[in-house]
Design a protein around this motif. Structure first.
Motif, PDB file in Angstrom:
ATOM      1  N   GLN A  12       0.835  -1.206   0.000  1.00  0.00           N
ATOM      2  CA  GLN A  12       0.000   0.000   0.000  1.00  0.00           C
ATOM      3  C   GLN A  12       0.868   1.254   0.000  1.00  0.00           C
ATOM      4  O   GLN A  12       0.623   2.190  -0.760  1.00  0.00           O
ATOM      5  CB  GLN A  12      -0.919   0.022   1.217  1.00  0.00           C
ATOM      6  CG  GLN A  12      -2.094  -0.897   1.118  1.00  0.00           C
ATOM      7  CD  GLN A  12      -3.009  -0.807   2.340  1.00  0.00           C
ATOM      8  OE1 GLN A  12      -2.610  -0.317   3.397  1.00  0.00           O
ATOM      9  NE2 GLN A  12      -4.222  -1.292   2.189  1.00  0.00           N
ATOM     10  N   SER A  13       1.848   1.276   0.857  1.00  0.00           N
ATOM     11  CA  SER A  13       2.722   2.441   0.959  1.00  0.00           C
ATOM     12  C   SER A  13       3.467   2.692  -0.348  1.00  0.00           C
ATOM     13  O   SER A  13       3.506   3.821  -0.851  1.00  0.00           O
ATOM     14  CB  SER A  13       3.703   2.263   2.110  1.00  0.00           C
ATOM     15  OG  SER A  13       4.541   3.382   2.213  1.00  0.00           O
ATOM     16  N   TYR A  14       4.051   1.644  -0.911  1.00  0.00           N
ATOM     17  CA  TYR A  14       4.776   1.789  -2.168  1.00  0.00           C
ATOM     18  C   TYR A  14       3.844   2.189  -3.300  1.00  0.00           C
ATOM     19  O   TYR A  14       4.186   3.034  -4.126  1.00  0.00           O
ATOM     20  CB  TYR A  14       5.522   0.505  -2.534  1.00  0.00           C
ATOM     21  CG  TYR A  14       6.719   0.206  -1.674  1.00  0.00           C
ATOM     22  CD1 TYR A  14       7.594   1.214  -1.279  1.00  0.00           C
ATOM     23  CD2 TYR A  14       7.005  -1.087  -1.262  1.00  0.00           C
ATOM     24  CE1 TYR A  14       8.703   0.946  -0.496  1.00  0.00           C
ATOM     25  CE2 TYR A  14       8.113  -1.367  -0.475  1.00  0.00           C
ATOM     26  CZ  TYR A  14       8.956  -0.350  -0.095  1.00  0.00           C
ATOM     27  OH  TYR A  14      10.053  -0.615   0.682  1.00  0.00           O
ATOM     28  N   LEU A  15       2.665   1.590  -3.349  1.00  0.00           N
ATOM     29  CA  LEU A  15       1.717   1.913  -4.401  1.00  0.00           C
ATOM     30  C   LEU A  15       1.365   3.398  -4.374  1.00  0.00           C
ATOM     31  O   LEU A  15       1.390   4.078  -5.392  1.00  0.00           O
ATOM     32  CB  LEU A  15       0.440   1.069  -4.258  1.00  0.00           C
ATOM     33  CG  LEU A  15      -0.653   1.397  -5.275  1.00  0.00           C
ATOM     34  CD1 LEU A  15      -0.260   0.896  -6.649  1.00  0.00           C
ATOM     35  CD2 LEU A  15      -1.977   0.796  -4.853  1.00  0.00           C
ATOM     36  N   GLN A  16       1.062   3.902  -3.178  1.00  0.00           N
ATOM     37  CA  GLN A  16       0.589   5.281  -3.063  1.00  0.00           C
ATOM     38  C   GLN A  16       1.707   6.320  -3.109  1.00  0.00           C
ATOM     39  O   GLN A  16       1.428   7.503  -3.262  1.00  0.00           O
ATOM     40  CB  GLN A  16      -0.228   5.443  -1.792  1.00  0.00           C
ATOM     41  CG  GLN A  16      -1.569   4.720  -1.886  1.00  0.00           C
ATOM     42  CD  GLN A  16      -2.396   4.896  -0.637  1.00  0.00           C
ATOM     43  OE1 GLN A  16      -2.480   3.992   0.179  1.00  0.00           O
ATOM     44  NE2 GLN A  16      -2.980   6.064  -0.489  1.00  0.00           N
ATOM     45  N   PHE A  84      -8.847  12.198   1.479  1.00  0.00           N
ATOM     46  CA  PHE A  84      -7.839  12.711   0.554  1.00  0.00           C
ATOM     47  C   PHE A  84      -6.830  13.605   1.269  1.00  0.00           C
ATOM     48  O   PHE A  84      -5.646  13.581   0.945  1.00  0.00           O
ATOM     49  CB  PHE A  84      -8.524  13.444  -0.599  1.00  0.00           C
ATOM     50  CG  PHE A  84      -9.300  12.505  -1.483  1.00  0.00           C
ATOM     51  CD1 PHE A  84      -8.729  11.962  -2.622  1.00  0.00           C
ATOM     52  CD2 PHE A  84     -10.596  12.135  -1.152  1.00  0.00           C
ATOM     53  CE1 PHE A  84      -9.427  11.072  -3.422  1.00  0.00           C
ATOM     54  CE2 PHE A  84     -11.307  11.247  -1.955  1.00  0.00           C
ATOM     55  CZ  PHE A  84     -10.728  10.716  -3.075  1.00  0.00           C
ATOM     56  N   LEU A  85      -7.300  14.337   2.249  1.00  0.00           N
ATOM     57  CA  LEU A  85      -6.395  15.163   3.052  1.00  0.00           C
ATOM     58  C   LEU A  85      -5.414  14.269   3.809  1.00  0.00           C
ATOM     59  O   LEU A  85      -4.210  14.543   3.849  1.00  0.00           O
ATOM     60  CB  LEU A  85      -7.188  16.047   4.016  1.00  0.00           C
ATOM     61  CG  LEU A  85      -6.375  17.012   4.867  1.00  0.00           C
ATOM     62  CD1 LEU A  85      -5.576  17.973   4.004  1.00  0.00           C
ATOM     63  CD2 LEU A  85      -7.290  17.774   5.814  1.00  0.00           C
ATOM     64  N   GLU A  86      -5.921  13.187   4.370  1.00  0.00           N
ATOM     65  CA  GLU A  86      -5.043  12.256   5.098  1.00  0.00           C
ATOM     66  C   GLU A  86      -4.012  11.625   4.177  1.00  0.00           C
ATOM     67  O   GLU A  86      -2.856  11.457   4.559  1.00  0.00           O
ATOM     68  CB  GLU A  86      -5.887  11.182   5.793  1.00  0.00           C
ATOM     69  CG  GLU A  86      -6.656  11.707   6.987  1.00  0.00           C
ATOM     70  CD  GLU A  86      -7.622  10.693   7.578  1.00  0.00           C
ATOM     71  OE1 GLU A  86      -7.531   9.483   7.244  1.00  0.00           O
ATOM     72  OE2 GLU A  86      -8.497  11.124   8.359  1.00  0.00           O
ATOM     73  N   PHE A  87      -4.425  11.251   2.951  1.00  0.00           N
ATOM     74  CA  PHE A  87      -3.456  10.708   1.990  1.00  0.00           C
ATOM     75  C   PHE A  87      -2.325  11.698   1.779  1.00  0.00           C
ATOM     76  O   PHE A  87      -1.157  11.352   1.857  1.00  0.00           O
ATOM     77  CB  PHE A  87      -4.098  10.434   0.619  1.00  0.00           C
ATOM     78  CG  PHE A  87      -4.997   9.235   0.556  1.00  0.00           C
ATOM     79  CD1 PHE A  87      -4.769   8.110   1.319  1.00  0.00           C
ATOM     80  CD2 PHE A  87      -6.078   9.228  -0.303  1.00  0.00           C
ATOM     81  CE1 PHE A  87      -5.594   7.006   1.248  1.00  0.00           C
ATOM     82  CE2 PHE A  87      -6.914   8.128  -0.392  1.00  0.00           C
ATOM     83  CZ  PHE A  87      -6.670   7.017   0.381  1.00  0.00           C
ATOM     84  N   SER A  88      -2.694  12.943   1.480  1.00  0.00           N
ATOM     85  CA  SER A  88      -1.662  13.919   1.123  1.00  0.00           C
ATOM     86  C   SER A  88      -0.771  14.268   2.308  1.00  0.00           C
ATOM     87  O   SER A  88       0.398  14.588   2.121  1.00  0.00           O
ATOM     88  CB  SER A  88      -2.290  15.178   0.524  1.00  0.00           C
ATOM     89  OG  SER A  88      -3.053  15.873   1.471  1.00  0.00           O
ATOM     90  N   GLN A  89      -1.294  14.200   3.511  1.00  0.00           N
ATOM     91  CA  GLN A  89      -0.482  14.515   4.693  1.00  0.00           C
ATOM     92  C   GLN A  89       0.378  13.342   5.136  1.00  0.00           C
ATOM     93  O   GLN A  89       1.277  13.518   5.939  1.00  0.00           O
ATOM     94  CB  GLN A  89      -1.392  14.966   5.836  1.00  0.00           C
ATOM     95  CG  GLN A  89      -2.009  16.319   5.584  1.00  0.00           C
ATOM     96  CD  GLN A  89      -2.968  16.733   6.675  1.00  0.00           C
ATOM     97  OE1 GLN A  89      -3.574  15.916   7.361  1.00  0.00           O
ATOM     98  NE2 GLN A  89      -3.123  18.033   6.852  1.00  0.00           N
ATOM     99  N   ASP A  90       0.107  12.160   4.603  1.00  0.00           N
ATOM    100  CA  ASP A  90       0.872  10.960   4.956  1.00  0.00           C
ATOM    101  C   ASP A  90       1.944  10.724   3.887  1.00  0.00           C
ATOM    102  O   ASP A  90       1.754   9.959   2.947  1.00  0.00           O
ATOM    103  CB  ASP A  90      -0.062   9.762   5.074  1.00  0.00           C
ATOM    104  CG  ASP A  90       0.659   8.490   5.493  1.00  0.00           C
ATOM    105  OD1 ASP A  90       1.826   8.565   5.947  1.00  0.00           O
ATOM    106  OD2 ASP A  90       0.055   7.410   5.364  1.00  0.00           O
TER     107      ASP A  90
END
Length: 189
Positions: A12-16, A84-90
């Motif tokens: 998941q981490s690598y994909l994103q 989406f905010l959480e994605f971008s902040q992670d």
């Protein structure tokens, strides 16, 4: 956490962060300090890992949506924007659908089909959220449901990419405010 769960989390981490084509089985095996052949015990191929990742994202989304079942339309929209905010902040991650769409032409057909199904399920949820919000007087009555669902999803997916490019997470919040302004009932004249 067992090896399979750790491999999924790394996937998941690598994909994103890197995209589907930006990592390999070897990348995950190295990070887990195991042989690549050992990773094949859990996933026969990278394609199988990709299918498991999409299934995991879909299950997480369904669980999330179930938790909001009795919420208002605006609350559901806020919660969707927060994803989406959480994605971008992670670590500047991108939405899984967005990153897989970027790699779509190079994905195996099984992943393309699974991705499309995930997208259609998420769009159906947005459409229902909009229909319920209109019926409850929370959103404008003149919204074209299908196009508005696409507008919301594409605005947020694009916003995450712009936030990554500019290193400015506030873009997602600004897009969220614009979406709320677009959907709300205009004041009486």
């Amino acid at each position: 956490m067992d090896t399979k769960s750790r491999a999924l989390a790394l996937g998941q981490s690598y994909l994103q962060t890197l995209g589907y084509n930006g990592f390999s089985f070897q990348t995950i095996a190295d990070r887990l300090h195991i042989k690549k052949a050992s990773l094949h015990y859990y996933f026969a191929s990278k394609e199988e890992l990709g299918l498991a990742l999409i299934s995991s994202y879909q299950q997480d989304f369904e669980t999330w949506a179930e938790g909001l079942k009795s919420s208002s339309g605006p609350k559901k929209l806020n919660s969707f924007i927060e994803i989406f905010l959480e994605f971008s902040q992670d670590k500047n991650k991108i939405c899984p659908q967005g990153v897989l769409c970027s790699d779509f032409n190079t994905l195996p057909p099984s992943l393309q089909k699974k991705l499309l199904s995930f997208h259609e399920n998420q769009k159906a949820w947005l459409q229902k959220m909009l229909q319920d919000g209109i019926r409850n007087g929370e959103f404008r009555r003149d919204l074209p449901i299908s196009a508005t669902a696409d507008f919301i999803l594409s605005s947020l997916q694009g916003g995450v990419q712009m936030a990554r490019l500019r290193k400015d997470f506030s873009i997602i919040k600004k897009i969220g405010h614009c979406l709320h302004d677009f959907l709300k009932i205009p004041p009486p004249s």
